[in-house]
Scaffold this motif. Structure first.
Motif, PDB file in Angstrom:
ATOM      1  N   ILE A 189       0.881  -1.177   0.000  1.00  0.00           N
ATOM      2  CA  ILE A 189       0.000   0.000   0.000  1.00  0.00           C
ATOM      3  C   ILE A 189       0.911   1.217   0.000  1.00  0.00           C
ATOM      4  CG2 ILE A 189      -1.836   1.264   1.150  1.00  0.00           C
ATOM      5  CD1 ILE A 189      -2.744  -1.190   2.524  1.00  0.00           C
ATOM      6  N   THR A 190       0.896   1.965  -1.076  1.00  0.00           N
ATOM      7  CA  THR A 190       1.838   3.064  -1.227  1.00  0.00           C
ATOM      8  C   THR A 190       1.147   4.366  -1.595  1.00  0.00           C
ATOM      9  OG1 THR A 190       3.730   3.876  -2.527  1.00  0.00           O
ATOM     10  CG2 THR A 190       2.291   2.293  -3.610  1.00  0.00           C
ATOM     11  N   ASN A 191       1.680   5.455  -1.047  1.00  0.00           N
ATOM     12  CA  ASN A 191       1.252   6.792  -1.461  1.00  0.00           C
ATOM     13  C   ASN A 191       2.073   7.295  -2.646  1.00  0.00           C
ATOM     14  OD1 ASN A 191      -0.595   6.801   0.599  1.00  0.00           O
ATOM     15  ND2 ASN A 191       0.415   8.345   1.841  1.00  0.00           N
ATOM     16  N   GLY A 192       2.992   6.453  -3.114  1.00  0.00           N
ATOM     17  CA  GLY A 192       3.788   6.812  -4.289  1.00  0.00           C
ATOM     18  C   GLY A 192       2.952   6.725  -5.555  1.00  0.00           C
ATOM     19  N   PHE A 193       3.621   6.895  -6.702  1.00  0.00           N
ATOM     20  CA  PHE A 193       2.882   7.065  -7.953  1.00  0.00           C
ATOM     21  C   PHE A 193       3.052   5.872  -8.895  1.00  0.00           C
ATOM     22  CE2 PHE A 193       3.896  11.431  -6.451  1.00  0.00           C
ATOM     23  CZ  PHE A 193       2.625  11.661  -5.947  1.00  0.00           C
ATOM     24  N   THR A 194       1.995   5.606  -9.626  1.00  0.00           N
ATOM     25  CA  THR A 194       1.881   4.414 -10.461  1.00  0.00           C
ATOM     26  C   THR A 194       3.077   4.230 -11.375  1.00  0.00           C
ATOM     27  OG1 THR A 194      -0.507   4.746 -10.430  1.00  0.00           O
ATOM     28  CG2 THR A 194       0.371   3.242 -12.095  1.00  0.00           C
ATOM     29  N   GLN A 195       3.467   5.304 -12.055  1.00  0.00           N
ATOM     30  CA  GLN A 195       4.531   5.211 -13.057  1.00  0.00           C
ATOM     31  C   GLN A 195       5.806   4.603 -12.473  1.00  0.00           C
ATOM     32  OE1 GLN A 195       5.451   8.955 -14.985  1.00  0.00           O
ATOM     33  NE2 GLN A 195       7.409   8.192 -15.739  1.00  0.00           N
ATOM     34  N   LEU A 196       6.113   4.964 -11.241  1.00  0.00           N
ATOM     35  CA  LEU A 196       7.345   4.474 -10.613  1.00  0.00           C
ATOM     36  C   LEU A 196       7.153   3.111  -9.969  1.00  0.00           C
ATOM     37  CD1 LEU A 196      10.241   4.825  -9.605  1.00  0.00           C
ATOM     38  CD2 LEU A 196       9.344   6.198  -7.718  1.00  0.00           C
ATOM     39  N   GLN A 197       6.051   2.908  -9.277  1.00  0.00           N
ATOM     40  CA  GLN A 197       5.895   1.691  -8.465  1.00  0.00           C
ATOM     41  C   GLN A 197       5.894   0.424  -9.322  1.00  0.00           C
ATOM     42  OE1 GLN A 197       6.301   2.241  -5.480  1.00  0.00           O
ATOM     43  NE2 GLN A 197       5.603   4.319  -5.126  1.00  0.00           N
ATOM     44  N   GLU A 198       5.158   0.444 -10.420  1.00  0.00           N
ATOM     45  CA  GLU A 198       5.029  -0.768 -11.222  1.00  0.00           C
ATOM     46  C   GLU A 198       6.351  -1.149 -11.876  1.00  0.00           C
ATOM     47  OE1 GLU A 198       1.667   0.140 -13.726  1.00  0.00           O
ATOM     48  OE2 GLU A 198       0.233  -0.483 -12.192  1.00  0.00           O
ATOM     49  N   ILE A 199       7.055  -0.136 -12.417  1.00  0.00           N
ATOM     50  CA  ILE A 199       8.356  -0.406 -13.056  1.00  0.00           C
ATOM     51  C   ILE A 199       9.333  -0.981 -12.036  1.00  0.00           C
ATOM     52  CG2 ILE A 199      10.386   0.683 -14.134  1.00  0.00           C
ATOM     53  CD1 ILE A 199       8.475   2.789 -15.295  1.00  0.00           C
ATOM     54  N   ARG A 200       9.322  -0.383 -10.844  1.00  0.00           N
ATOM     55  CA  ARG A 200      10.291  -0.761  -9.821  1.00  0.00           C
ATOM     56  C   ARG A 200      10.086  -2.205  -9.368  1.00  0.00           C
ATOM     57  NH1 ARG A 200      10.946   3.596  -5.154  1.00  0.00           N
ATOM     58  NH2 ARG A 200       8.815   2.957  -4.841  1.00  0.00           N
ATOM     59  N   LEU A 201       8.832  -2.604  -9.209  1.00  0.00           N
ATOM     60  CA  LEU A 201       8.556  -3.991  -8.825  1.00  0.00           C
ATOM     61  C   LEU A 201       9.060  -4.966  -9.881  1.00  0.00           C
ATOM     62  CD1 LEU A 201       5.006  -3.834  -7.231  1.00  0.00           C
ATOM     63  CD2 LEU A 201       7.054  -4.749  -6.158  1.00  0.00           C
ATOM     64  N   GLN A 202       8.873  -4.600 -11.142  1.00  0.00           N
ATOM     65  CA  GLN A 202       9.359  -5.463 -12.228  1.00  0.00           C
ATOM     66  C   GLN A 202      10.885  -5.527 -12.241  1.00  0.00           C
ATOM     67  OE1 GLN A 202       7.531  -7.350 -14.164  1.00  0.00           O
ATOM     68  NE2 GLN A 202       5.549  -6.591 -13.477  1.00  0.00           N
ATOM     69  N   LYS A 203      11.520  -4.344 -12.155  1.00  0.00           N
ATOM     70  CA  LYS A 203      12.985  -4.274 -12.272  1.00  0.00           C
ATOM     71  C   LYS A 203      13.702  -5.008 -11.157  1.00  0.00           C
ATOM     72  CE  LYS A 203      15.541  -0.981 -13.691  1.00  0.00           C
ATOM     73  NZ  LYS A 203      16.256   0.270 -14.017  1.00  0.00           N
ATOM     74  N   THR A 204      13.130  -4.989  -9.960  1.00  0.00           N
ATOM     75  CA  THR A 204      13.791  -5.626  -8.819  1.00  0.00           C
ATOM     76  C   THR A 204      13.392  -7.091  -8.657  1.00  0.00           C
ATOM     77  OG1 THR A 204      12.018  -4.841  -7.368  1.00  0.00           O
ATOM     78  CG2 THR A 204      13.995  -3.460  -7.526  1.00  0.00           C
ATOM     79  N   GLY A 205      12.473  -7.571  -9.508  1.00  0.00           N
ATOM     80  CA  GLY A 205      12.030  -8.955  -9.399  1.00  0.00           C
ATOM     81  C   GLY A 205      11.086  -9.203  -8.229  1.00  0.00           C
TER      82      GLY A 205
END
Length: 223
Positions: A117-133
């Protein structure tokens, strides 16, 4: 294991959020050497906007654009474009915090379900989850920008619990680094909370987490 679900914040809980490095990287595209003084001036604008966002006084879009208004005027580039490029830069430099991978894998192997559950923004969160596995370990990614309210508002927790098929609150733990959003939100919603107090800050007078740890490895041992 008492907890069937562990809910994590994202920024500075699972992932480094080095916005100074991200801003330096972004502004270098415009030939700007972004210094510590520039960063302080940015934070003087940015931090109060985050408080307004968490309080529901401004939208995600207002936060993202207003923090770049002065630079927009200087560079003659839209605030929206600067924000997009900043989030791209942050995605490029993303790293997990020490102990995050081990904790998440261990919980996954133990059969514990996890969500963010994040107050961060969609553009960053989804990419980051993918990039870090990390994406393979999380059942849900709940982003305030999409829900329309931010932590500590109970409605973002209600939204999450709907996604999670309404587990018993006593079997859910909220983990985060920010007392005023993660811990206050979890406390008010009625779930146990764990404050990840990296910077060894003093205890708050009124916001009391169920547990306090200084490192994710400590939480792993706790659980």
């Amino acid at each position: 294991m008492k907890y069937q679900w562990v809910l994590f914040d994202a920024d500075e809980t699972l992932f480094h959020f080095d916005n100074f490095s991200g801003l330096k990287r972004m502004f270098s595209q415009y030939g700007v050497t972004f210094e510590k003084d520039d960063f302080q001036a940015y934070q003087n604008i940015n931090k109060p906007l985050w408080v307004d966002y968490q309080n529901g006084d401004i939208s995600a879009l207002e936060l993202q654009t207003r923090r770049f208004d002065s630079w927009s005027d200087k560079l003659n580039v839209s605030s929206n474009q600067l924000n997009q490029e900043f989030l791209n830069a942050m995605a490029e430099i993303c790293q997990t915090l020490p102990g995050a991978d081990e904790l998440v894998k261990s919980l996954h192997q133990s059969g514990v379900k996890m969500a963010i559950i994040t107050n961060g923004f969609t553009q960053l969160q989804e990419i980051r989850l993918q990039k870090t596995g990390m994406s393979q370990y999380f059942e849900h990614l709940i982003i305030s920008e999409q829900v329309g309210v931010a932590k500590p508002d109970a409605r973002i927790f209600e939204y999450a619990f709907d996604k999670m098929s309404q587990p018993s609150k006593e079997n859910v733990l909220m983990v985060g680094d920010t007392l005023e959003s993660d811990i206050l939100g979890g406390n008010q919603f009625g779930v146990d909370t764990c404050w990840l107090n990296h910077h060894k800050l003093d205890e708050h007078e009124t916001i009391k987490p169920t547990y306090t740890v200084n490192h994710l490895a400590e939480l792993k041992n706790h659980l």
